[in-house]
Design a protein around this motif. Structure first.
Motif: not given
Length: 187
Positions: A65, A68-70, A103, A106-107, A133
């Motif tokens: 992870l 930026s995704s976090y 982003l 992708r998530l 998530g």
């Protein structure tokens, strides 16, 4: 061999080639940074870059992870209904709108969030945190917080942290609160 006092300072020479090093006040008003200003600015940039790189690497290695995704997932978790309009999400995670869209794409493919249409505005879209998530975030959060404490917070007392937070607020009101803020520096 020249003494340290007589050696040229390439940084000072680069920033103020025509001004004596001792003339700190004039350097600041003439556009060059004083040694204190330069140290504060470069230190801030280098510490931020090093911390972001290390925190990103740790999250990626432990949980696959990126940082930026976090940030997107934690922002959605804290939002009412675990949802946030895309434009507001971009502001909160400090990404461009196009970067946030990529982003979120992708998530969404990974099943960590989904999109939902705004009922009050058919043009707007919400990003909504999914259960998958939230579960990944619950696993990653202890790793991230431990790393933040180890790499940054442990270097300061509670009083120093409060002072540091007040300084961020002086530069960008709302920055230390974690909410939406105007990203233009105050005068």
């Amino acid at each position: 061999m020249a003494s340290p006092e007589s050696q040229a300072d390439p940084v000072a020479d680069e920033l103020a080639p025509t001004m004596p090093v001792e003339d700190v006040c004039d350097k600041a008003t003439a556009g060059a940074l004083s040694p204190a200003e330069l140290g504060a600015w470069r230190g801030f940039l280098r510490v931020h870059a090093a911390l972001a790189k290390a925190l990103d690497a740790e999250l990626a290695a432990e949980h696959d992870l990126p940082l930026s995704s976090y940030e997107v997932l934690i922002t959605l978790q804290a939002a009412p209904g675990r949802r946030c309009r895309m434009a507001e999400l971009a502001d909160r995670v400090l990404l461009s709108r196009s970067g946030t869209t990529r982003l979120v794409d992708r998530l969404e493919r990974e099943g960590l969030l989904e999109r939902d249409t705004c009922t009050d505005d058919g043009r707007g879209t919400y990003a909504v945190l999914t259960d998958a998530g939230a579960e990944l975030l619950d696993r990653a959060r202890p790793t991230h917080l431990e790393d933040v404490r180890e790499r940054f917070l442990r270097h300061f007392t509670q009083e120093e942290l409060a002072t540091l937070a007040s300084w961020w607020e002086r530069v960008v009101p709302g920055a230390a609160g974690g909410g939406r803020q105007d990203l233009s520096p105050s005068d």
